[in-house]
Write a protein that holds these residues in place. Structure first.
Motif, PDB file in Angstrom:
ATOM      1  N   ALA A   1       0.814  -1.218   0.000  1.00 45.30           N
ATOM      2  CA  ALA A   1       0.000   0.000   0.000  1.00 45.30           C
ATOM      3  C   ALA A   1       0.847   1.266   0.000  1.00 45.30           C
ATOM      4  N   SER A   2       2.089   1.175   0.509  1.00 45.41           N
ATOM      5  CA  SER A   2       2.928   2.374   0.628  1.00 45.41           C
ATOM      6  C   SER A   2       4.003   2.487  -0.445  1.00 45.41           C
ATOM      7  N   SER A   3       4.173   1.454  -1.292  1.00 43.71           N
ATOM      8  CA  SER A   3       5.176   1.500  -2.360  1.00 43.71           C
ATOM      9  C   SER A   3       4.475   1.590  -3.711  1.00 43.71           C
ATOM     10  N   TYR A   4       5.252   1.931  -4.736  1.00 42.27           N
ATOM     11  CA  TYR A   4       4.668   2.201  -6.047  1.00 42.27           C
ATOM     12  C   TYR A   4       5.149   1.204  -7.085  1.00 42.27           C
ATOM     13  N   CYS A   5       4.274   0.934  -8.054  1.00 46.70           N
ATOM     14  CA  CYS A   5       4.575  -0.014  -9.116  1.00 46.70           C
ATOM     15  C   CYS A   5       5.609   0.601 -10.074  1.00 46.70           C
ATOM     16  N   PRO A   6       6.704  -0.119 -10.394  1.00 40.70           N
ATOM     17  CA  PRO A   6       7.721   0.446 -11.299  1.00 40.70           C
ATOM     18  C   PRO A   6       7.168   0.779 -12.684  1.00 40.70           C
ATOM     19  N   ARG A   7       6.172   0.037 -13.158  1.00 38.07           N
ATOM     20  CA  ARG A   7       5.618   0.306 -14.484  1.00 38.07           C
ATOM     21  C   ARG A   7       4.745   1.553 -14.502  1.00 38.07           C
ATOM     22  N   LEU A   8       4.128   1.854 -13.344  1.00 40.89           N
ATOM     23  CA  LEU A   8       3.172   2.960 -13.266  1.00 40.89           C
ATOM     24  C   LEU A   8       3.569   3.869 -12.106  1.00 40.89           C
ATOM     25  N   PRO A   9       4.506   4.766 -12.316  1.00 39.90           N
ATOM     26  CA  PRO A   9       4.952   5.653 -11.238  1.00 39.90           C
ATOM     27  C   PRO A   9       3.790   6.421 -10.616  1.00 39.90           C
ATOM     28  N   GLY A  10       3.779   6.420  -9.290  1.00 38.07           N
ATOM     29  CA  GLY A  10       2.724   7.127  -8.570  1.00 38.07           C
ATOM     30  C   GLY A  10       1.517   6.280  -8.240  1.00 38.07           C
ATOM     31  N   VAL A  11       1.444   5.059  -8.780  1.00 39.56           N
ATOM     32  CA  VAL A  11       0.314   4.159  -8.499  1.00 39.56           C
ATOM     33  C   VAL A  11       0.765   3.104  -7.501  1.00 39.56           C
ATOM     34  N   PRO A  12       0.114   2.969  -6.346  1.00 36.72           N
ATOM     35  CA  PRO A  12       0.535   1.972  -5.353  1.00 36.72           C
ATOM     36  C   PRO A  12       0.455   0.544  -5.891  1.00 36.72           C
ATOM     37  N   VAL A  13       1.365  -0.293  -5.397  1.00 36.72           N
ATOM     38  CA  VAL A  13       1.386  -1.694  -5.811  1.00 36.72           C
ATOM     39  C   VAL A  13       0.056  -2.362  -5.481  1.00 36.72           C
ATOM     40  N   ALA A  14      -0.527  -2.023  -4.343  1.00 32.74           N
ATOM     41  CA  ALA A  14      -1.778  -2.666  -3.937  1.00 32.74           C
ATOM     42  C   ALA A  14      -2.887  -2.428  -4.958  1.00 32.74           C
ATOM     43  N   GLU A  15      -2.953  -1.230  -5.553  1.00 36.02           N
ATOM     44  CA  GLU A  15      -3.994  -0.952  -6.538  1.00 36.02           C
ATOM     45  C   GLU A  15      -3.779  -1.758  -7.816  1.00 36.02           C
ATOM     46  N   VAL A  16      -2.534  -1.844  -8.270  1.00 35.59           N
ATOM     47  CA  VAL A  16      -2.250  -2.627  -9.478  1.00 35.59           C
ATOM     48  C   VAL A  16      -2.536  -4.107  -9.224  1.00 35.59           C
ATOM     49  N   PHE A  17      -2.209  -4.568  -8.019  1.00 37.33           N
ATOM     50  CA  PHE A  17      -2.432  -5.980  -7.718  1.00 37.33           C
ATOM     51  C   PHE A  17      -3.924  -6.300  -7.662  1.00 37.33           C
ATOM     52  N   ASP A  18      -4.743  -5.360  -7.207  1.00 37.54           N
ATOM     53  CA  ASP A  18      -6.194  -5.590  -7.210  1.00 37.54           C
ATOM     54  C   ASP A  18      -6.694  -5.858  -8.628  1.00 37.54           C
ATOM     55  N   GLU A  19      -6.111  -5.181  -9.606  1.00 36.01           N
ATOM     56  CA  GLU A  19      -6.478  -5.446 -10.995  1.00 36.01           C
ATOM     57  C   GLU A  19      -5.907  -6.783 -11.465  1.00 36.01           C
ATOM     58  N   GLU A  20      -4.729  -7.128 -10.971  1.00 30.92           N
ATOM     59  CA  GLU A  20      -4.093  -8.374 -11.394  1.00 30.92           C
ATOM     60  C   GLU A  20      -4.816  -9.604 -10.874  1.00 30.92           C
ATOM     61  N   ARG A  21      -5.572  -9.468  -9.802  1.00 32.09           N
ATOM     62  CA  ARG A  21      -6.296 -10.608  -9.234  1.00 32.09           C
ATOM     63  C   ARG A  21      -7.201 -11.284 -10.263  1.00 32.09           C
ATOM     64  N   ALA A  22      -7.664 -10.524 -11.245  1.00 30.75           N
ATOM     65  CA  ALA A  22      -8.559 -11.094 -12.261  1.00 30.75           C
ATOM     66  C   ALA A  22      -7.869 -12.169 -13.079  1.00 30.75           C
ATOM     67  N   ALA A  23      -6.529 -12.141 -13.130  1.00 26.04           N
ATOM     68  CA  ALA A  23      -5.786 -13.141 -13.902  1.00 26.04           C
ATOM     69  C   ALA A  23      -5.507 -14.407 -13.106  1.00 26.04           C
ATOM     70  N   LEU A  24      -5.855 -14.426 -11.819  1.00 28.41           N
ATOM     71  CA  LEU A  24      -5.616 -15.600 -10.986  1.00 28.41           C
ATOM     72  C   LEU A  24      -6.714 -16.640 -11.188  1.00 28.41           C
ATOM     73  N   MET A  25      -6.340 -17.906 -11.047  1.00 28.16           N
ATOM     74  CA  MET A  25      -7.319 -18.983 -11.100  1.00 28.16           C
ATOM     75  C   MET A  25      -7.972 -19.148  -9.729  1.00 28.16           C
ATOM     76  N   PRO A  26      -9.205 -19.666  -9.674  1.00 29.33           N
ATOM     77  CA  PRO A  26      -9.866 -19.856  -8.376  1.00 29.33           C
ATOM     78  C   PRO A  26      -9.193 -20.956  -7.555  1.00 29.33           C
ATOM     79  N   LEU A  27      -9.334 -20.850  -6.246  1.00 28.77           N
ATOM     80  CA  LEU A  27      -8.795 -21.876  -5.350  1.00 28.77           C
ATOM     81  C   LEU A  27      -9.614 -23.157  -5.473  1.00 28.77           C
ATOM     82  N   PRO A  28      -8.975 -24.328  -5.378  1.00 29.30           N
ATOM     83  CA  PRO A  28      -9.734 -25.589  -5.420  1.00 29.30           C
ATOM     84  C   PRO A  28     -10.692 -25.678  -4.236  1.00 29.30           C
TER      85      PRO A  28
END
Length: 456
Positions: free
Chosen positions: A236-263
């Protein structure tokens, strides 16, 4: 053709080769095994050419100059920048110090990185075997709420072993884990950090930001929860290297869509092995010995090996023989006193030299030491019966309670076992801990007086 001297780095004094030219020595050149054996180069040179009497520092300087001049040509061509797809995960282990249950320990940190968002996660484990690897990945998957479709790791993490052909053979536990979670696993060279640079950087980053100063926890599970909470805070306090100024937590929330569901069914990372107990009933597992019981001496025992426990059962009947915390290290004997006591009842003279004697509380041990052989045999048998019924700790608590109340009564199964069972279930209250009922109302009714003794 042997030179009399060789120049070292600029500004240094020229040092003479007294007898041996390294480049002409038995056809070897600096890229042979002789020069890769640093810091034992001097000793290797002595083995190959016995009349060598040059200086070790000269050898080091020459090898350094040769490596600088002949550094791998492919490196000079540069690297290819990698673009990782959303959901891809890199995994590696790192080691850090932490205090577990009051003891300082080397904690093996399983670090997972998702390069797309630069999300970094870490859990604490006691080792780097296949069982620990699977358990750690399960903790990470549950924390992020999904399963990455691709995992990149090296073969040094307990997942498998690379053969001479470069092929990686998965361990049985990890192979079942991959099938259960429907993963694609890619293996890279463990000595090429650039192939999984995101997690290599994450190992150092999390060690510096999470494990300094050393963390404290009561167990590995609690330490893992603390680590994951801190990882969320860092995201939440660090920033994504690809998107300066955007917290890692926000980018990861979008990345969750690429994850497969848990068994829907949980995976049990367990390794089953058949062992033959020795004459003492001990079973060797990963260079540590666990007591299956004297009755299992020289018999087959089935061991269920998990990351934190070792469970021993009888393959013939399926009976549970013993369960222990898994030991990490070598040459340790792990024994359940409840399994030894019945054998001591048969051989009471072995009591004073038995391996479980230090586990018995001081007052009970002193009382047993003072008994004659007949009383000792009967007492050990009673304790053994109580241990089988309620466990070692409740049996010891019951022994202490009986001996405090009436030392002359002794220890008998008909009284010891019921008290041990009640203590195990939390139903036993110590004398003095029970509140006496208030009978003052009855006194007033019968005598017709109040609390001060006056008639009403």
């Amino acid at each position: 053709g042997r030179p009399a001297a060789i120049s070292t780095c600029p500004g240094s004094v020229t040092t003479s080769w007294k007898r041996t030219d390294y480049r002409a020595m038995d056809g070897h050149d600096p890229k042979c095994a002789t020069f890769r054996a640093l810091p034992n180069t001097k000793h290797r040179l002595d083995e190959i050419q016995t009349d060598y009497d040059g200086e070790y520092s000269t050898t080091m300087r020459y090898v350094h100059r040769w490596r600088e001049a002949n550094r791998g040509m492919p490196d000079r061509e540069g690297y290819v920048r990698l673009e990782w797809a959303a959901g891809s995960m890199q995994v590696d282990f790192g080691v850090a110090r932490a205090r577990i249950a009051g003891e300082m320990a080397d904690v093996h940190c399983l670090v997972a990185s998702l390069p797309y968002s630069n999300m970094r996660l870490c859990v604490a484990l006691p080792g780097e075997n296949a069982e620990c690897l699977c358990h750690g990945l399960m903790l990470v998957f549950e924390h992020i709420g999904g399963v990455p479709p691709v995992i990149v790791m090296d073969n040094a993490t307990g997942a498998g072993r690379r053969n001479a052909k470069g092929e990686v053979a998965l361990t049985g536990v990890f192979s079942a884990f991959v099938a259960h979670y429907r993963l694609e696993v890619r293996f890279c060279n463990p000595y090429s950090g650039n192939e999984k640079g995101s997690v290599e950087n994450a190992v150092g980053f999390l060690r510096r930001n999470l494990m300094v100063p050393p963390m404290r926890a009561e167990s590995y599970g609690q330490l893992s929860r603390f680590m994951l909470e801190r990882c969320d805070g860092l995201a939440a306090s660090s920033y994504c290297p690809r998107l300066p100024g955007v917290p890692v937590a926000e980018v990861f929330d979008e990345e969750r869509a690429a994850l497969m569901p848990l068994p829907s069914t949980a995976f049990d990372p367990v390794r089953w092995e058949s062992r033959t107990a020795d004459k003492y009933g001990l079973v060797d597992i990963d260079s540590n010995r666990y007591l299956a019981g004297p009755d299992s001496a020289r018999s087959k025992v089935l061991a269920a090996i998990r990351w934190d426990t070792v469970t021993l059962t009888s393959p013939a009947t399926g009976e549970l023989l013993a369960e222990y915390p898994r030991q990490y290290g070598r040459s340790r004997n792990v024994e359940d006193p409840a399994l030894v006591l019945p054998r001591l009842a048969v051989k009471p003279r072995a009591w004073r030299e038995s391996s479980i004697r230090p586990d018995v509380p001081d007052d009970i041990r002193a009382w047993l030491d003072s008994m004659d052989e007949k009383t000792l045999r009967e007492s050990l048998k009673a304790i053994g019966d109580a241990c089988r019924a309620a466990g070692f700790d409740p049996a010891m608590q019951a022994c202490g309670e009986i001996l405090r109340s009436n030392r002359d009564m002794g220890l008998h199964a008909d009284s010891l076992t019921p008290i041990a069972l009640r203590m195990r279930d939390g139903e036993w209250e110590y004398p003095g801990g029970i509140e006496e009922p208030d009978l003052s109302g009855y006194d007033r009714f019968i005598t017709g007086t109040d609390d001060g003794g006056e008639e009403r």
